[in-house]
Write an enzyme that holds these catalytic residues in place. Structure first.
Site, PDB file in Angstrom:
ATOM      1  N   LYS A  81       1.452  -1.170  -0.470  1.00  0.00           N
ATOM      2  CA  LYS A  81       0.315   0.075   0.001  1.00  0.00           C
ATOM      3  C   LYS A  81       0.480   1.271   0.264  1.00  0.00           C
ATOM      4  O   LYS A  81       0.693   2.215  -0.951  1.00  0.00           O
ATOM      5  CB  LYS A  81      -0.702   0.126   1.123  1.00  0.00           C
ATOM      6  CG  LYS A  81      -2.001  -1.121   0.821  1.00  0.00           C
ATOM      7  CD  LYS A  81      -3.197  -1.469   2.098  1.00  0.00           C
ATOM      8  CE  LYS A  81      -3.797  -2.123   2.294  1.00  0.00           C
ATOM      9  NZ  LYS A  81      -4.276  -2.780   3.197  1.00  0.00           N
TER      10      LYS A  81
ATOM     11  N   GLN B 242      -4.891  -2.029   9.046  1.00  0.00           N
ATOM     12  CA  GLN B 242      -4.669  -3.356   8.551  1.00  0.00           C
ATOM     13  C   GLN B 242      -5.666  -3.956   9.683  1.00  0.00           C
ATOM     14  O   GLN B 242      -4.931  -4.201  11.232  1.00  0.00           O
ATOM     15  CB  GLN B 242      -3.643  -3.491   7.964  1.00  0.00           C
ATOM     16  CG  GLN B 242      -2.683  -4.779   7.929  1.00  0.00           C
ATOM     17  CD  GLN B 242      -3.362  -4.428   5.796  1.00  0.00           C
ATOM     18  OE1 GLN B 242      -3.661  -3.686   5.785  1.00  0.00           O
ATOM     19  NE2 GLN B 242      -3.636  -5.499   5.333  1.00  0.00           N
TER      20      GLN B 242
ATOM     21  N   ASP C 223     -11.139   2.441   3.527  1.00  0.00           N
ATOM     22  CA  ASP C 223     -11.491   0.777   2.795  1.00  0.00           C
ATOM     23  C   ASP C 223     -12.949   1.185   2.921  1.00  0.00           C
ATOM     24  O   ASP C 223     -13.165  -0.331   2.467  1.00  0.00           O
ATOM     25  CB  ASP C 223     -10.672   0.339   4.415  1.00  0.00           C
ATOM     26  CG  ASP C 223      -9.909  -0.355   4.192  1.00  0.00           C
ATOM     27  OD1 ASP C 223      -8.824  -0.856   3.418  1.00  0.00           O
ATOM     28  OD2 ASP C 223      -9.082  -0.676   5.167  1.00  0.00           O
TER      29      ASP C 223
HETATM   30  N1  GUN Z   1      -7.042  -7.114   5.606  1.00  0.00           N
HETATM   31  C1  GUN Z   1      -6.728  -7.692   4.267  1.00  0.00           C
HETATM   32  N2  GUN Z   1      -7.400  -6.938   3.923  1.00  0.00           N
HETATM   33  C2  GUN Z   1      -8.019  -5.265   4.174  1.00  0.00           C
HETATM   34  C3  GUN Z   1      -8.231  -4.549   3.162  1.00  0.00           C
HETATM   35  O1  GUN Z   1      -7.858  -4.801   2.157  1.00  0.00           O
HETATM   36  N3  GUN Z   1      -8.160  -2.980   4.231  1.00  0.00           N
HETATM   37  C4  GUN Z   1      -7.932  -3.096   5.171  1.00  0.00           C
HETATM   38  N4  GUN Z   1      -7.724  -2.595   6.674  1.00  0.00           N
HETATM   39  N5  GUN Z   1      -7.041  -4.783   5.907  1.00  0.00           N
HETATM   40  C5  GUN Z   1      -7.290  -5.667   5.122  1.00  0.00           C
END
Ligand code: GUN
Length: 280
Positions: free
Chosen positions: A52, A96, A119
């Site tokens: 990211k 996350q 998200d």
């Molecule tokens: N863990 C797995 N996929 C995601 C996601 O798209 N966003 C977040 N914040 N955590 C994750």
């Protein structure tokens, strides 16, 4: 033989579009900033968080990284989120998931300002999606819509079957397909005669978390098949597979996403899109 839907290519197009928008904002003196919070040291989470940050760098956005030990408290995490909520320089906040044991994920998600919730997990954004209001949409299902549109798949009036009803994929996916005027059916582990339902689908979207579960016997000839799953073929192998048995389904599908290189790369591309589009 099915046409492959190239998620790697389409995700790069989307990131390039984001890059242009970020550059245009910079010309006006406007910066774009994502704050990424990781709690603990789960190796898979570290990989995602790193990807990211790299995507932010690629599009020219700033990324701020915050790392809390797994031994940190819920209150410390909430305090950090609150600080970022109140920081005008921060456009997007991402915690996350999954959080280490002992944390209340729902409370953390609800603590994020919905207008920084890139998200799309906050109940306010889930509600906005369900009533057709503008808001952040969960990245993976938003990515599936982009894959379909950019592969010239007509959605309106089509029979769409979504297999899986998670809050992050299945439910928002069904809402998005509804918004595109598909006729939508959502299946799950208690669905009776799943095959009979999936066989009706013009567009079949599979997000059940079971490796190679959907074979050709579940698929109508010519259907568009979108595979959201990602698994190691076996624990000692680097080879990946999806929820769809690709070798079995590919010969009869009209279009299909591969794993890897299908839905996977779209999630981060749509995160970037959410981040950048929040400025417009
Ligand atoms: N863990 C797995 N996929 C995601 C996601 O798209 N966003 C977040 N914040 N955590 C994750």
């Amino acid at each position: 033989m099915a046409e492959l839907i190239d998620g790697k290519l389409i995700s790069t197009q989307i990131k390039d579009e984001c890059k242009e928008k970020v550059a245009a904002l910079k010309e006006k003196g406007i910066e774009v900033t994502l704050a990424v919070i990781q709690v603990g040291d789960d190796p898979a989470s570290s990989v995602y968080v790193n990807n990211k940050k790299k995507a932010c760098e690629y599009i020219g956005a700033n990324s701020l990284s915050y790392h809390l030990e797994a031994s940190a408290t819920q209150a410390e995490l909430l305090e950090l989120v609150e600080k970022l909520n109140n920081d005008d320089k921060v456009d997007g906040i991402l915690v996350q998931l999954p959080l280490p044991k002992g944390f209340d994920e729902d409370e953390v998600i609800r603590s994020i300002n919905p207008d920084k919730d890139v998200d799309g997990f906050h109940p306010i954004n889930v509600g906005r999606l369900s009533i057709g209001e503008k808001g952040f949409v969960s990245c993976t299902p938003a990515g599936v819509i982009e894959l379909l549109k950019r592969s010239n798949v007509d959605i309106e009036g089509k029979e769409c079957v979504v297999v899986g009803r998670s809050n992050i994929v299945g439910k928002p996916m069904s809402m998005l397909m509804l918004r595109e005027n598909a006729t939508v059916t959502v299946c799950h582990s208690r669905t009776k005669d799943l095959r009979e339902v999936t066989k009706r689908a013009d567009i079949l979207i599979v997000a059940i978390g079971k490796p190679k579960f959907i074979d050709a016997s579940y698929v109508k000839e010519g259907a568009v098949v979108i595979d959201v799953g990602i698994h190691k073929v076996d624990p000692n192998s680097k080879k990946l597979c999806g929820d769809v048995d690709f070798e079995s389904v590919e010969p009869i599908a009209g279009k299909i996403t591969p794993v890897p290189g299908g839905v996977g790369p779209m999630t981060i591309a749509m995160l970037m899109s959410n981040l950048v589009n929040s400025k417009f």
